[in-house]
Scaffold this active site. Sequence first.
Site, PDB file in Angstrom:
ATOM      1  CG  HIS A  40       3.026  -1.942 -11.759  1.00 36.36           C
ATOM      2  ND1 HIS A  40       3.002  -3.312 -11.656  1.00 36.36           N
ATOM      3  CD2 HIS A  40       1.768  -1.562 -12.081  1.00 36.36           C
ATOM      4  CE1 HIS A  40       1.788  -3.752 -11.931  1.00 36.36           C
ATOM      5  NE2 HIS A  40       1.009  -2.702 -12.182  1.00 36.36           N
ATOM      6  CB  THR A  41       7.351   2.336  -7.936  1.00 31.18           C
ATOM      7  OG1 THR A  41       6.161   2.690  -7.234  1.00 31.18           O
ATOM      8  CG2 THR A  41       7.415   3.105  -9.242  1.00 31.18           C
ATOM      9  CG  ASP A  42       4.838  -2.256  -4.514  1.00 31.71           C
ATOM     10  OD1 ASP A  42       4.986  -2.660  -5.692  1.00 31.71           O
ATOM     11  OD2 ASP A  42       3.902  -2.638  -3.780  1.00 31.71           O
ATOM     12  CG  ASP A 177      -1.545  -3.241  -2.093  1.00 31.38           C
ATOM     13  OD1 ASP A 177      -1.177  -2.128  -2.490  1.00 31.38           O
ATOM     14  OD2 ASP A 177      -1.878  -4.152  -2.864  1.00 31.38           O
TER      15      ASP A 177
HETATM   16  C1  GLA Z   1      -0.866  -4.420  -6.550  1.00 34.22           C
HETATM   17  C2  GLA Z   1       0.209  -4.961  -5.621  1.00 34.22           C
HETATM   18  C3  GLA Z   1       1.078  -3.834  -5.053  1.00 34.22           C
HETATM   19  C4  GLA Z   1       1.608  -2.929  -6.164  1.00 34.22           C
HETATM   20  C5  GLA Z   1       0.475  -2.532  -7.114  1.00 34.22           C
HETATM   21  C6  GLA Z   1       0.983  -1.790  -8.301  1.00 34.22           C
HETATM   22  O1  GLA Z   1      -1.786  -3.634  -5.830  1.00 34.22           O
HETATM   23  O2  GLA Z   1      -0.385  -5.667  -4.559  1.00 34.22           O
HETATM   24  O3  GLA Z   1       2.145  -4.380  -4.308  1.00 34.22           O
HETATM   25  O4  GLA Z   1       2.664  -3.530  -6.848  1.00 34.22           O
HETATM   26  O5  GLA Z   1      -0.266  -3.650  -7.573  1.00 34.22           O
HETATM   27  O6  GLA Z   1       1.545  -0.583  -7.916  1.00 34.22           O
END
Ligand code: GLA
Length: 390
Positions: A40-42, A177
Amino acid sequence: MNTSVEASIHAPVQDMYREHFSSECILVFAPGRINLIGEHTDYNEGFVLPAAIHQGLYFAVGKSEEADCQIVSRDKGEQVRFSPGQPLAAGTPSWANYFIGVSTLLRRRGHPIPAFNCVFGGDLPAGAGLSSSAALSAGFGLALNELLGLGISRLELAKIAQETEHEFAGVNCGIMDPFAILHGKAGHAIRLDCRSLEFEYIPFQTEAYKLLLCDTRIKHELASTEYNSRRKEVEAGIKRLQIHSPSLHSMRDVNKAMLQEEREGFHPSIYKRCLFVLEENDRVDATCAALKAGDFARMGELLYLSHEGLQFDYEVSCRELDFLVSQARKDSHIAGARMMGGGFGGATINLVATDAVGLVSDKMKEAYSQAFGFEPEIFEVQIGEGARVI
Ligand code: GLA
């Protein structure tokens, strides 16, 4: 991956394409991804440490002689037909949105996209938090790029995959991702700065530990709504901070002292969300340092700390994930564990002593079945290469 194992998966995809469409195709592989730390940092312009894995999706793609596009999901036994640029008929399987999304966004960027056919399938479990949807959009984008010689960079393909998720799946995800899927390197994690998009490969090389995923086989309904609302909560925190520091733009411009100073003006849960982001960013760098030093015990501690933050401060875990992590804490063969990905279900990632993998997985299955009445899916992952033409 062992090439014969790989061939046993992609050959049927390619054969199915030829049978279905009686024409030639290209074949592209897009892996799933794990994230070692940096959750949850991206979307907060922070740091992440993901890696591509061996399991993934294969795409056989070719040009169509007809006006319509046809896409076949080998694994689901479903087929979708649509006219380029037309909305999907009601009841169309949701995976089709990723194909429509990528082709629409490519057209919007000025690339002429003719009608195409595609058969896809692989060994990437959906719902385990391995980013099967990003593998769909990143893999299909790369396939069209190759098929049509569009000359689009991997970074741009990652952005297209991210926009597809926003616009065609309704999840305001970050870039982690698809970036990891398109830039993966065997034996390495990727330390990505989600603000500058600069990245560094960090070796993950050890004989002593394996990465074991424990899939809860649960996906709680609220996953995507809560995901979007966490994003908004941190944005609310930024707005609050901007009252005294109008030039700041994201959590990257904030440090703990600044946050602490403004604590009074914050709703307690917004404060916790913001604090988590700052601490998780620090943990990414601490994990990189641990990996460079070969200190896997330290990496394990950081995984547990990350889980604690996700459970209590960011509040994106769930009781099944918490159970698996609390079991891990009791097992001395596990150096560390945490929930991985967006949360509210999916899998935990565990750093497990190599010689105890079988034992750990048996114990975990037994404890989880006793608590929830069904077995978790447990499997080892290895860090592999990113998306590529086969
Ligand atoms: C999902 C989202 C990513 C990221 C994660 C949490 O996988 O697709 O972009 O925010 O949650 O880190």
